[in-house]
Scaffold this active site. Structure first.
Site, PDB file in Angstrom:
ATOM      1  N   LYS A  14      98.766  65.412  33.354  1.00  0.00           N
ATOM      2  CA  LYS A  14      99.585  65.840  32.020  1.00  0.00           C
ATOM      3  C   LYS A  14     101.038  65.473  32.592  1.00  0.00           C
ATOM      4  CE  LYS A  14      99.519  67.344  27.952  1.00  0.00           C
ATOM      5  NZ  LYS A  14      98.438  66.818  26.802  1.00  0.00           N
ATOM      6  N   SER A  27      95.623  64.659  23.276  1.00  0.00           N
ATOM      7  CA  SER A  27      96.046  65.953  23.552  1.00  0.00           C
ATOM      8  C   SER A  27      95.816  66.660  21.984  1.00  0.00           C
ATOM      9  CB  SER A  27      97.614  65.973  23.795  1.00  0.00           C
ATOM     10  OG  SER A  27      98.058  67.537  24.261  1.00  0.00           O
TER      11      SER A  27
END
EC number: 3.4.21.-
Length: 593
Positions: free
Chosen positions: A188, A385
């Protein structure tokens, strides 16, 4: 006195908008809907891709005043209609010199190939391919044409795919800015630009993987269209850069010439009396292709960051867009309630956003499935996401090979600016009442240990919810999802192999799958019903000024004076919201009706 002048200004602005802007828009819309395009018997349709493409057309009727360009969905719909239009004989494409968004290029290429399959020629012209962005995607679109032309002075510099990141870690350290972030997990990478001065190992690994996938896809598809072995095309490209003449010798293009020469050739092929028609004019006059037939499929689109709310203060003249959770969820519920709708196609082009907003939309998807209405997701540029959160529980997911998806992870935090501001004589002091977490997001201090623990716990909970949702939606074990999650971005081609998507393709493939899941014959014509409907001019103007803006209130009051029911309905909503902010309470707004 101040309020008096604000009211006068609001009334004056409202009058100008009501007397000038609204009539212009309404007349334009009426003219477009009342007459077909002025298409000559032998027309050349010109598609200029140099201004870039959004994924979906704007919802506001005033967007044309904001200088917005074409959308991918507009190109797909319009080319589909042009295939069957006997007046359109040739398609002429102006290619960008730099890169195109890869997934958009995939979808445009597929639409061009379908147009060519109807027996109509396509001529693409380039004024050069420069080494900027995903330029191979631009070349791939050009390669799908019947003939690819280049200007004689142009350079063929499409030799690969490069990307850069600006890292602020050292600058923040130098000037006293302290990033305080949590990320789940090492892939991430959105926070890395604030905390690092170079790519971390996982960041580098992930970027090279998806960049390589997009590059390989572009080369393979261009090779297919140019009828060249992929290895041979790749070798020719990477040995460059080349002049236009050298590119011609290596079969990278078909002809060298100025755009005027390409236009003349297109007109010659179209036949006597032919004329060039700009794509946006033809598209506006034709309108969206909603199909026909007894069977109905709902198409619901969303583009941009996913945020809570309804977008009441969005700028209707601007080109930006967001997915507002109230709007998209309501559109899905409206499609559920519509007895004619047999299946739903959800077009998603989003890099993510709020977990809460994403879950609101995901709940609507679950409700549609529970109501017996299959949901098929068509992924655009991104569905990563939060964009993947709202997609994961659909019955079927279709992605382009170059769509960026996955990124199953979460991050969050704050910047501590105390020391940075102190360098300029600025002091930040805070006060709080209540629990220890009340000032957790203060920019004056780092997280306390207990605040950090609580914040990290919230990140773990959101990440765990995400893993569970994906496992349930994709029929995978949580352990398997955990292996391919960690915030890592995948292309559509990679996601197919991992089981995160079901099929490669675009809207055509998504609609075909929706028909199959709804039990509609593959050859049957279906009617497309789009949700939500485009805003009315009154709604767009009200949103332009905020629901409490004096100008919008004055405008709607004027509309109420002429007894326009839509204006009166919007006025009721505006007044209710104003009362709430001023301390009054109402039980419910009256419906817009």
């Amino acid at each position: 006195m101040k309020q008096f002048f604000l009211t006068v200004l609001g009334v004056f602005t409202g009058l100008v908008l009501f007397v000038v802007v609204v009539p212009i828009v309404l007349i334009t819309m009426a003219a477009a809907s009342s007459s077909g395009p002025d298409v000559p018997r032998n027309a050349v349709l010109e598609l200029d891709l140099r201004a870039g493409l959004s994924d979906q057309p704007p919802a506001s009727p005033f967007a044309l005043f904001g200088g917005g360009g074409l959308s991918v969905m507009q190109v797909v719909d319009t080319l589909s209609q042009a295939e069957d239009d006997a007046n359109v004989k040739v398609l002429l494409i102006r290619l960008p010199e730099t890169g195109m968004t890869p997934a958009a290029a995939d979808e445009v290429r597929q639409a061009i190939r379908r147009f060519r399959a109807s027996g109509k020629p396509v001529i693409a012209h380039s004024q050069g391919f420069l080494p900027a962005g995903a330029v191979m995607s631009s070349y791939m679109v050009g390669a799908s044409a019947s003939e690819l032309w280049m200007q004689n002075t142009a350079s063929f510099q499409a030799t690969g795919f490069s990307a850069e990141e600006i890292f602020l870690g050292r600058a923040f350290e130098k000037y006293g800015v302290e990033p305080e972030f949590e990320q789940r997990y090492e892939y991430k990478n959105a926070v890395n630009i604030y905390t690092q001065n170079d790519f971390t190992g996982p960041h580098r690994e992930a970027m090279l993987a998806w960049m390589g996938s997009i590059y390989d896809t572009s080369v393979a598809q261009a090779a297919q269209d140019r009828k060249i072995a992929p290895a041979a095309l790749k070798a020719s490209i990477e040995a460059g850069p080349w002049t236009a003449e050298e590119a011609l010798e290596r079969n990278l293009i078909d002809k060298v010439g100025h755009v005027e020469e390409a236009e003349d050739e297109a007109l010659r092929r179209a036949g006597r009396g032919s004329r060039i028609i700009p794509f946006d004019e033809y598209s506006s006059a034709m309108g969206p292709d909603n199909g026909s037939g007894r069977d109905v499929i709902a198409v619901i689109g969303g583009e941009g960051a996913i945020i809570t709310g309804s977008g009441g203060n969005a700028d209707p003249f601007g080109g930006g867009s967001s997915i507002h959770s109230d709007v998209m969820a309501e559109a899905i519920y409206d499609a559920i309630k519509d007895k004619d709708v047999q299946a739903i196609v959800l077009r998603v082009s989003s890099p993510g956003g709020s977990p809460e907003a994403s879950e609101q939309i995901a709940a609507a998807v679950r409700a549609a499935k529970a109501a017996g209405k299959p949901v098929v997701v068509s992924m655009g540029t991104y569905a990563a996401s939060g964009g993947y959160w709202i997609s994961a529980e659909a019955d079927h997911i279709v992605a382009q090979p170059s769509t960026l998806t996955g990124s199953i992870g979460v991050f969050g935090g704050k910047m501590v600016l105390r020391d940075a501001l102190a360098r300029f004589g600025v002091d930040v002091r805070g006060l709080s009442v209540g629990g220890d977490y009340a000032d957790a997001y203060a920019i004056s201090d780092e997280f306390t240990p207990s605040q950090r623990e609580a914040f990290a716990g919230s990140m773990d909970r959101i990440y765990g919810d995400f893993i569970t949702l994906v496992a349930r939606g994709r029929d995978l074990t949580p352990a398997r999802v955990g292996e391919i999650a960690k915030g890592r971005v995948w292309t559509g081609a990679q996601a197919l192999e991992l089981g995160l998507v079901d099929e490669l393709g675009g809207m055509n493939e998504a609609i075909a799958k929706a028909k199959e899941l709804a039990g509609i014959d593959a050859d049957a014509s279906v009617r497309i019903k789009r949700f939500p409907e485009q805003q009315s001019p009154f709604e767009a103007l009200a949103n332009a000024f905020g629901v409490s803006g004096e100008a919008a209130r004055a405008l709607i009051l004027i509309g109420g004076a002429v007894e326009d029911p839509q204006a009166q309905a919007v006025m009721r909503r505006i007044e209710a919201d104003r009362m709430r902010r001023e301390g009054a309470v109402v039980l419910a707004d009256r419906p817009l009706g």
